[in-house]
Write an enzyme that holds these catalytic residues in place. Structure first.
Site, PDB file in Angstrom:
ATOM      1  N   LYS A 420     -50.309  -6.893 -40.267  1.00 54.39           N
ATOM      2  CA  LYS A 420     -50.377  -5.701 -39.423  1.00 54.39           C
ATOM      3  C   LYS A 420     -51.570  -4.824 -39.819  1.00 54.39           C
ATOM      4  CE  LYS A 420     -45.481  -5.346 -37.996  1.00 54.39           C
ATOM      5  NZ  LYS A 420     -45.591  -5.845 -36.651  1.00 54.39           N
ATOM      6  N   HIS A 463     -40.860   1.165 -30.461  1.00 55.36           N
ATOM      7  CA  HIS A 463     -40.002   0.020 -30.776  1.00 55.36           C
ATOM      8  C   HIS A 463     -39.281  -0.455 -29.525  1.00 55.36           C
ATOM      9  CE1 HIS A 463     -36.225  -1.647 -32.885  1.00 55.36           C
ATOM     10  NE2 HIS A 463     -37.178  -2.534 -32.980  1.00 55.36           N
ATOM     11  N   ASN A 513     -30.968  -0.238 -34.586  1.00 56.53           N
ATOM     12  CA  ASN A 513     -30.671  -1.379 -35.452  1.00 56.53           C
ATOM     13  C   ASN A 513     -29.729  -1.011 -36.594  1.00 56.53           C
ATOM     14  OD1 ASN A 513     -32.072  -3.107 -33.879  1.00 56.53           O
ATOM     15  ND2 ASN A 513     -33.917  -3.148 -35.138  1.00 56.53           N
TER      16      ASN A 513
HETATM   17  P1  NAD Z   1     -43.606 -13.633 -32.704  1.00 57.79           P
HETATM   18  O1  NAD Z   1     -43.726 -14.464 -33.905  1.00 57.79           O
HETATM   19  O2  NAD Z   1     -42.953 -14.205 -31.495  1.00 57.79           O
HETATM   20  O3  NAD Z   1     -45.025 -13.125 -32.237  1.00 57.79           O
HETATM   21  C1  NAD Z   1     -46.022 -12.679 -33.122  1.00 57.79           C
HETATM   22  C2  NAD Z   1     -47.359 -13.034 -32.519  1.00 57.79           C
HETATM   23  O4  NAD Z   1     -48.364 -12.417 -33.299  1.00 57.79           O
HETATM   24  C3  NAD Z   1     -47.635 -14.528 -32.498  1.00 57.79           C
HETATM   25  O5  NAD Z   1     -48.022 -14.930 -31.206  1.00 57.79           O
HETATM   26  C4  NAD Z   1     -48.784 -14.686 -33.479  1.00 57.79           C
HETATM   27  O6  NAD Z   1     -49.671 -15.730 -33.122  1.00 57.79           O
HETATM   28  C5  NAD Z   1     -49.439 -13.328 -33.366  1.00 57.79           C
HETATM   29  N1  NAD Z   1     -50.267 -13.025 -34.543  1.00 57.79           N
HETATM   30  C6  NAD Z   1     -49.964 -13.191 -35.833  1.00 57.79           C
HETATM   31  N2  NAD Z   1     -50.981 -12.820 -36.609  1.00 57.79           N
HETATM   32  C7  NAD Z   1     -51.956 -12.382 -35.796  1.00 57.79           C
HETATM   33  C8  NAD Z   1     -53.261 -11.883 -36.003  1.00 57.79           C
HETATM   34  N3  NAD Z   1     -53.751 -11.733 -37.215  1.00 57.79           N
HETATM   35  N4  NAD Z   1     -53.989 -11.526 -34.921  1.00 57.79           N
HETATM   36  C9  NAD Z   1     -53.480 -11.649 -33.682  1.00 57.79           C
HETATM   37  N5  NAD Z   1     -52.262 -12.138 -33.432  1.00 57.79           N
HETATM   38  C10 NAD Z   1     -51.511 -12.510 -34.475  1.00 57.79           C
HETATM   39  O7  NAD Z   1     -42.834 -12.292 -33.168  1.00 57.79           O
HETATM   40  P2  NAD Z   1     -42.078 -11.223 -32.280  1.00 57.79           P
HETATM   41  O8  NAD Z   1     -40.635 -11.527 -32.295  1.00 57.79           O
HETATM   42  O9  NAD Z   1     -42.786 -11.049 -31.006  1.00 57.79           O
HETATM   43  O10 NAD Z   1     -42.264  -9.918 -33.162  1.00 57.79           O
HETATM   44  C11 NAD Z   1     -43.464  -9.186 -33.159  1.00 57.79           C
HETATM   45  C12 NAD Z   1     -43.209  -7.816 -33.729  1.00 57.79           C
HETATM   46  O11 NAD Z   1     -42.215  -7.145 -32.941  1.00 57.79           O
HETATM   47  C13 NAD Z   1     -42.680  -7.799 -35.142  1.00 57.79           C
HETATM   48  O12 NAD Z   1     -43.209  -6.687 -35.814  1.00 57.79           O
HETATM   49  C14 NAD Z   1     -41.189  -7.636 -34.953  1.00 57.79           C
HETATM   50  O13 NAD Z   1     -40.571  -7.055 -36.067  1.00 57.79           O
HETATM   51  C15 NAD Z   1     -41.163  -6.718 -33.773  1.00 57.79           C
HETATM   52  N6  NAD Z   1     -39.924  -6.722 -32.991  1.00 57.79           N
HETATM   53  C16 NAD Z   1     -39.278  -7.883 -32.704  1.00 57.79           C
HETATM   54  C17 NAD Z   1     -38.126  -7.857 -31.959  1.00 57.79           C
HETATM   55  C18 NAD Z   1     -37.429  -9.131 -31.623  1.00 57.79           C
HETATM   56  O14 NAD Z   1     -36.290  -9.066 -31.120  1.00 57.79           O
HETATM   57  N7  NAD Z   1     -38.014 -10.280 -31.843  1.00 57.79           N
HETATM   58  C19 NAD Z   1     -37.624  -6.647 -31.481  1.00 57.79           C
HETATM   59  C20 NAD Z   1     -38.316  -5.465 -31.750  1.00 57.79           C
HETATM   60  C21 NAD Z   1     -39.468  -5.515 -32.502  1.00 57.79           C
END
Ligand code: NAD
Length: 733
Positions: A420, A463, A513
């Site tokens: 991040k 969020h 959450n």
């Molecule tokens: P995910 O793994 O599906 O997606 C993450 C994406 O980020 C991937 O496509 C990956 O290729 C990309 N990525 C990783 N490193 C990168 C970089 N250096 N540059 C550009 N892209 C990069 O994960 P997600 O479930 O979509 O979660 C993403 C965020 O959202 C997290 O912080 C998670 O905590 C948060 N979140 C998730 C949920 C859920 O229900 N999954 C709900 C709320 C918040």
């Protein structure tokens, strides 16, 4: 005849065209003045021998009354929130008087001796639709939407709706429509016989209405004629005997008997269909008065109508920051969440730059929008052109340069502090002055992530919940240094994408959450105690939760629960996690790969469709099972509701959430907290803090410290305070 809100033009054929057009409002709504005018107008039209028939339409383009669901109720509920605290009886009486008045006037129109046609030129909800149903015929524009959504805020259509609908359409469809508060398209309404004619949007709606009058439309409703036959036959008849037993079980299944408004609908229809219309309307009124006095109605109206609208309109927006036009947003990470955020943004008309590590990953994220749009096209809810327009707004790329002119960046890369920080710095290097950076992290404190951005005042959390396109809530997280402009932009963005925001202060798990984890944790406790898993799931559903805690845990993934427990042990020590819970998830995840739905097995087994999921029998072997008769089912329901409400109370005590409206609306939209309670905080206020503390103490004695009432709750109980008085929202809705 001159009126402030209506014009009346009578033509040579004696057709009076009444056009409702409130000059001081963008939408027609029912105010006392409007009701008074309609009342007088019906008398005058009935008396006027030159008038042979009447058409009622609206002068507002695309809207008959109310722009969106329930808007017409707003006039009724102005100041309701304050009144409710100050004088609950008075607030209820006022609502009742207004609804009663409406029912009386619509019946007068129906029996005035002149035929009325409603020309529904657009959205027509609630009391407006009840007016239309009282008319002797209805024509609607093809794109008009109509319905009686009152049940969704805890009441029911009390101005004839429960009587006219089941006299026009079959009992089952009528009950379904009323119990679900369905919004109907003009075509669907016509199929249900609630509308007589549908006219193309550019067609002559009023002309069609005139034709109906000229063709000799009767001024007597079928149910006011001798020999009227109900669409589904009499209640006490072989046909009725087919329908009603099924209604009872359907009602129980859909509502678990938690909603007095829904219960009253069934009673109104059943009892009303046994008697003539005037008596039926009296029955409806009697139930309406009863329902209005219930805690459920008071709490639901407040949370789901008054507070939700206030939050959507920006109740928490800093007043002195001018409206921020958001034109273009950047989304970092095109995974599960990022792809969803890009979709809702593009769908709302914003330009989107969607970034991932390489072109392929970015494209994959964009493809999600195509899948969702094509789904809408299949259902007839979007066109192929709209699909292309939405897609054309999304630029998928690995290049950060594309972020140079975005107004806001939303980061949704892996939940990893270093990843991040890296993308935050890359974006900051190219973002224009003043643009805002938001993280969608679900667990990392915003204040610590903000360090990677050069201006911490412009760093904030937004969020989202999954799936992003369906979940209506967003939590806006304020870091220690987040500035007013960032908050305003975040709120303006959330408003643009038509979601409901709550604003919370930075803490682990934020608001939603934290509460949800309690829900699942309570289910673990029950499993460990040997409560049969089906009872756990059913108790939750009977308590009013949309999804059982074990099914929910399968959706969010059991290995995620394991990771959260490991992180908590690492950060806070062994004692921070119940060892029996840890053992349970370890056994599920490490022992048998039971990760949840994604793995095809978790607390449930997920066989190939069309077979349905079923609870994993192995759970029975993990814990010695109690007999069903040894389980206190009512207490299981209470444990779920109390544990989440207590957590919400803690968030308010800690200052994480500062406005009870946000805890309430956030809990219903974020995790489906039993809507009939009005939300986690209204659950407490609804029964009274004193009673809640007593309930907590009872549960604490039996189940342990986690149910101990907090110091604040004890103090409030001793002072007779409610959350809504103690934490009075800064401004009324
Ligand atoms: P995910 O793994 O599906 O997606 C993450 C994406 O980020 C991937 O496509 C990956 O290729 C990309 N990525 C990783 N490193 C990168 C970089 N250096 N540059 C550009 N892209 C990069 O994960 P997600 O479930 O979509 O979660 C993403 C965020 O959202 C997290 O912080 C998670 O905590 C948060 N979140 C998730 C949920 C859920 O229900 N999954 C709900 C709320 C918040």
């Amino acid at each position: 005849m001159t009126y402030k809100n209506f014009t009346v033009q009578t033509d040579a054929d004696g057709v009076a065209l009444v056009t409702w057009d409130m000059t001081d409002r963008s939408m027609n709504v029912f105010t006392e003045e409007v009701m008074g005018e309609i009342d007088a107008m019906i008398d005058e039209l009935a008396r006027d021998a030159a008038v042979k028939g009447v058409i009622i339409t609206s002068g507002k383009k695309g809207s008959f009354t109310g722009g969106a669901d329930l808007k017409m109720l707003r006039g009724m509920f102005d100041g309701y929130e304050k009144k409710l605290e100050a004088d609950r009886g008075g607030a209820v009486e006022e609502l009742f008087a207004r609804a009663g008045e409406m029912g009386r006037i619509w019946r007068k129109l129906e029996t005035s001796g002149k035929p009325f046609v409603a020309a529904i030129n657009g959205t027509c909800m609630g009391g407006g639709f009840e007016l239309a149903l009282a008319c002797h015929a209805r024509v609607a524009s093809a794109s008009a939407k109509m319905g009686l959504p009152e049940v969704k805020v805890g009441i029911f259509p009390g101005a004839g709706g429960t009587q006219r609908v089941p006299r026009m359409t079959d009992t089952q469809s009528a009950l379904q429509m009323l119990l679900q508060g369905q919004t109907l398209s003009a075509d669907k309404a016509k199929r249900m016989k609630l509308i007589d004619e549908v006219v193309a949007d550019d067609g002559d709606l009023v002309g069609k209405a005139k034709d109906m009058l000229k063709a000799g439309l009767s001024a007597v409703k079928p149910w006011d004629e001798k020999g009227f036959k109900l669409p589904s036959g009499p209640v006490y008849s072989p046909a009725g005997a087919q329908v009603w037993p099924a209604v009872a079980s359907l009602y129980r299944k859909e509502t678990a008997d938690n909603y007095p408004g829904a219960r009253a609908i069934v009673k109104c229809v059943y009892e009303g269909l046994l008697v003539p219309m005037d008596t039926a309307l009296k029955i409806e009124q009697r139930y309406f008065a009863q329902v209005l006095q219930t805690t459920e109605a008071a709490m639901m109206i407040r949370s789901l109508f008054v507070s939700m609208q206030a939050l959507n309109k920006g109740a928490r927006r800093p007043k002195d920051v001018p409206e921020q036009a958001i034109r273009k947003v950047g989304v970092l990470g095109a995974g599960f969440m990022g792809a969803g955020i890009a979709y809702v943004s593009a769908k709302a008309g914003l330009e989107v730059v969607l970034i991932d590590r390489d072109q392929e990953a970015a494209d994959k994220g964009k493809a999600h929008s195509r899948t969702l749009m094509e789904g809408l096209v299949k259902k007839g809810r979007a066109s192929a052109e709209e699909t292309e327009t939405v897609l054309s707004r999304i630029t998928a790329t690995p290049s950060y340069d594309a972020l140079s002119d975005v107004d806001l960046v939303v980061e949704a890369v892996f939940e990893d502090r270093d990843v991040k920080a890296d993308v935050t710095k890359k974006a900051a290097a190219v973002m224009k002055d003043g643009a805002i950076f938001a993280s969608n992290t679900s667990t990392i404190p915003i204040s610590t992530l903000a360090g990677a951005f050069p201006d911490t005042a412009r760093f904030i959390g937004i969020h989202f919940f999954s799936p992003v396109d369906r979940m209506m809530l967003t939590e806006i997280i304020l870091g220690e240094k987040t500035g007013d402009t960032a908050l305003a932009v975040a709120l303006d963005f959330v408003r643009a994408i038509k979601k409901t925001p709550i604003v919370v202060n930075d803490t682990r798990g934020f608001f939603a959450n934290r509460c949800v984890l309690r829900y699942m944790s309570e289910a673990y406790d029950m499993l460990v105690e040997g409560v049969p898993a089906p009872m756990i799931e059913n108790a939750a559903k009977f308590a009013g939760m949309p999804v059982g805690p074990l099914a929910l845990n399968d959706e969010t993934a059991v290995d995620l629960s394991q990771r959260i427990m490991k992180a908590t042990i690492r950060d806070e020590g062994e004692d921070a996690v119940d060892p029996r819970h840890f053992k349970l998830v370890n056994a599920m995840v490490d022992g048998d790969g039971r990760l949840g739905r994604k793995a095809g097995k978790g607390f449930y087994d997920y066989p190939a469709k069309p077979a349905k999921k079923s609870l994993w029998p192995g759970l029975k072997e993990m814990f010695p099972q109690k007999k069903a008769e040894d389980v206190d089912f009512t207490e299981l329901k209470q444990r779920f509701l109390v544990t989440m409400a207590l957590e919400a109370a803690r968030t308010m005590e800690e200052g994480v959430v500062t406005d009870p409206r946000e805890a309430d609306v956030g809990s219903i939209l974020g995790f489906g907290y039993a809507p009939y309670t009005g939300g986690t905080i209204s659950y407490i206020d609804g029964m009274g803090v004193k009673a809640f503390v007593a309930l907590c103490e009872k549960l604490e004695a039996k189940h342990g410290e986690r149910f101990a009432p907090t110091p604040l709750l004890r103090e409030m109980a001793s002072r007779g305070e409610t959350f809504y008085t103690r934490f009075a929202p800064a401004e009324a809705a």
